[in-house]
Design an enzyme around this catalytic site. Structure first.
Site, PDB file in Angstrom:
ATOM      1  N   GLU A  37       0.904  -0.743  -0.184  1.00 48.47           N
ATOM      2  CA  GLU A  37      -0.375  -0.027  -0.091  1.00 48.47           C
ATOM      3  C   GLU A  37       1.316   1.107   0.108  1.00 48.47           C
ATOM      4  O   GLU A  37       1.368   0.658   1.157  1.00 48.47           O
ATOM      5  CB  GLU A  37      -0.916  -0.426   1.022  1.00 48.47           C
ATOM      6  N   ARG A 262       3.929 -12.327  10.793  1.00 44.48           N
ATOM      7  CA  ARG A 262       4.841 -10.778   9.674  1.00 44.48           C
ATOM      8  C   ARG A 262       6.701 -11.146  10.888  1.00 44.48           C
ATOM      9  O   ARG A 262       7.365 -12.274  11.960  1.00 44.48           O
ATOM     10  CB  ARG A 262       4.363 -10.404  10.865  1.00 44.48           C
ATOM     11  N   LYS A 272       4.411   0.873   9.465  1.00 44.17           N
ATOM     12  CA  LYS A 272       4.279   2.305   8.363  1.00 44.17           C
ATOM     13  C   LYS A 272       3.936   3.601   9.577  1.00 44.17           C
ATOM     14  O   LYS A 272       5.053   4.542   9.498  1.00 44.17           O
ATOM     15  CB  LYS A 272       3.879   2.222   7.352  1.00 44.17           C
TER      16      LYS A 272
END
Ligand code: ATP
Ligand code: MG
Length: 566
Positions: A37, A262, A272
């Site tokens: 994204e 992750r 982020k």
């Protein structure tokens, strides 16, 4: 089948894919994608996902797409798109002409939404965002049906078209999937598919005032691109039933989604929205600050792409989450740089040394080995003369036990040069040592004495007349806590920022052979660590970042672990 299958270790994802190939699901094809994204810069966690997707595709001779999941115009920017492409290329991966954007599918997704409305599987809801949240229920309590859930297909079609036409204010209506408000999985409780939002999109401009949610976009985008295996991180596991539902109801190509853990690193933040806070709050000097574990920060710090790929391969792929020690990342880097980095001499904290019996105007050229790990890298000449700098740390007037470096009356070796012996210590009015007077033994040129005596220590040095002044930046961890999110109530992770994470030392002195060094060049300064040239360097001043010191804490940890097992 795969080119590297036999040489690379297997993992649970590859086992599933191999099984699919055997049963000829997807006609024996493998096609993956990396779907960032564009709402921030990539970090080392993304490197893991990038490696998994690109390497697996490569091993099965299939393509890997780059797709920007750009469904949130409020937070997305072209700068992020550009940086993401630069970082993936830097890592060494190539998506060729397969650069896609979810926003390219907005029209298609709109058609899909109409299809679901026509099937009676989606409805326009007039509840506000807050009301939707309140009626969604909890993990233990079912949700409540929206009063708008039973609108007719005709009414829904009409309202949805008018949503697109801009007849209603932002946030006043949504399109929701009609699934099950009492599902045990909250993602299945009539999730929102479209919201009204008048925001200019970086790519579609003001064409749309309704935007699909990430959940309504991601799976369908994979489907449109013919992805066979959607590899994503574990938080999407709970979304999979919803993605399956959309794909099944739409009756379109259905990729298999596989989730992996992750990456977490100790002393590090990898999200982020938190990294943005560090950048915008001025805790660091931008996304590429060498203390950030963004790919651009690691690059500026001096990390090689090879070491990051090696790290991603060696941590492996599993489903269960664990925290990787940052020392292991540094270990992978040292492994790589040790083989490749040319050695140089540099002094960070200079102490002047005058060699009394060395002729005043003499300059010698000495041979220095560029890399003892790889003799094919050759040798170079370095100048030697009467006045030199050594490291302040390498001298003690009153040496403690086990201090084997220079002290009054003691002899040490100068790397590639001679043995010197300290005969006098000069101090300023305050008693600080400002200069050493030494003598050298001309018979020890190159580092060996004819009588076989061996000093306990070899020091690095540079001559005062020939060396270049430079600035050196030393970095420490950005956070003081193993888990930076471990905070007192009312505080956030920024309260764990290490106030001493950057130390600037100037002037330092480096050997003259470095005069043409360019930003991005990497080398080892002997006994000090690996360094690289920072882009802040100018013609007048070289700036070096210390990438990592030489001391390998990971090797120590491993050694201790081995001892424990014995
Ligand atoms: P962040 O929390 O940093 O914003 P994200 O998951 O929202 O990360 P995306 O741009 O959506 O960021 O990520 C693109 C891909 O990278 C996703 O498939 C995601 O699963 C993967 N990814 C992100 N962070 C990690 C991580 N720490 N470890 C492994 N994969 C990750
Ligand atoms: Mg995300």
């Amino acid at each position: 089948m795969s080119k590297n299958d036999l040489t690379r270790p297997s993992n649970f994802i590859k086992e599933i894919i191999s099984e699919d190939l055997k049963t000829n699901r997807y006609d024996g094809k493998v096609h993956t994608r990396f779907p960032p994204e564009p709402n921030g810069y990539l970090h080392i966690g993304h490197a893991k996902a990038i490696c998994i997707n690109f390497v697996i595709a490569e091993e099965y001779n299939g393509p890997c797409n780059l797709r920007f999941d750009d469904t949130n115009p409020m937070k997305e920017e072209q700068e992020y798109i550009d940086s993401i492409k630069e970082d993936i290329r830097w890592l060494g991966f190539d998506w060729e002409d397969r650069e896609y954007y979810a926003s390219d599918y907005f029209e298609k997704l709109y058609e899909y939404a109409i299809k679901l409305i026509k099937k009676g599987k989606a409805y326009v809801c007039d509840l506000s965002a807050d009301e939707i949240r309140e009626t969604r229920g909890t993990l233990t309590k079912p949700g409540r049906n929206s009063p708008y859930r039973n609108r007719s297909v005709e009414e829904n079609l009409d309202l949805f078209e008018r949503m697109r036409a801009g007849e209603f204010p932002d946030g006043s209506r949504t399109l929701r999937a009609k699934i099950d408000m009492s599902s045990g999985n909250i993602n299945m409780r009539d999730p929102v598919m479209y919201r009204i939002l008048r925001a200019t999109h970086p790519r579609t401009g003001d064409k749309w005032c309704i935007y699909p949610t990430y959940d309504f976009t991601h799976g369908q985008s994979d489907s449109i691109e013919g992805i066979t295996h959607s590899l994503c991180s574990i938080e999407f596991e709970d979304h999979r039933p919803l993605y399956d539902w959309f794909l099944d109801e739409l009756e379109i190509h259905h990729p298999r989604q596989i989730e992996f853990a992750r990456l977490y690193l100790n002393y590090t933040i990898l999200r982020k929205r938190k990294l943005i806070k560090l950048v915008e709050g001025g805790s660091v000097n931008g996304w590429d600050d060498p203390r950030m574990l963004t790919l651009s920060g690691l690059r500026r710090r001096g990390y090689t792409p090879e070491s990051i790929r090696d790290f991603c391969e060696r941590i492996g792929v599993a489903k269960s989450e664990s925290v990787v020690d940052i020392a292991f990342l540094e270990h992978c880097l040292r492994d790589d740089l040790n083989k490749r980095a040319q050695r140089y001499l540099a002094v960070l904290h200079p102490l002047r040394v005058v060699i009394e019996n060395y002729p005043e105007d003499k300059v010698e050229e000495l041979d220095a080995i560029n890399n003892p790990e790889d003799l094919s890298m050759g040798t170079r000449k370095i100048p030697f003369s009467r006045v030199i700098y050594i490291e302040q740390d390498d001298f003690r007037e009153e040496p403690p036990k086990k201090f084997y470096r220079l002290a009054p009356g003691r002899e040490v070796r100068l790397r590639y040069a001679y043995f010197i012996k300290c005969v006098d210590v000069i101090k300023d009015e305050k008693g600080n040592v400002v200069e050493l007077r030494c003598t050298y033994d001309p018979k020890t040129r190159g580092g060996d004495a004819p009588d076989g005596r061996k000093p306990k220590t070899t020091l690095h040095w540079v001559t005062i007349d020939h060396s270049i002044r430079a600035e050196v930046r030393l970095y420490d961890r950005l956070f003081t806590k193993v888990n930076p999110d471990d905070v007192e109530e009312g505080k956030d992770f920024t309260s764990n920022i290490n106030p001493n994470s950057l130390e600037i030392i100037t002037p330092c002195y480096v050997e003259p052979t470095l005069k043409d060094a360019e930003p991005g060049d990497r080398f080892q300064f002997e006994r000090l660590g690996y360094f690289c040239v920072d882009p802040d360097s100018t013609n007048l001043k070289l700036v070096f970042n210390r990438t990592v010191p030489l001391k390998d804490t990971w090797a120590k940890i491993e050694k201790a672990q081995r001892k424990e097992l014995e």
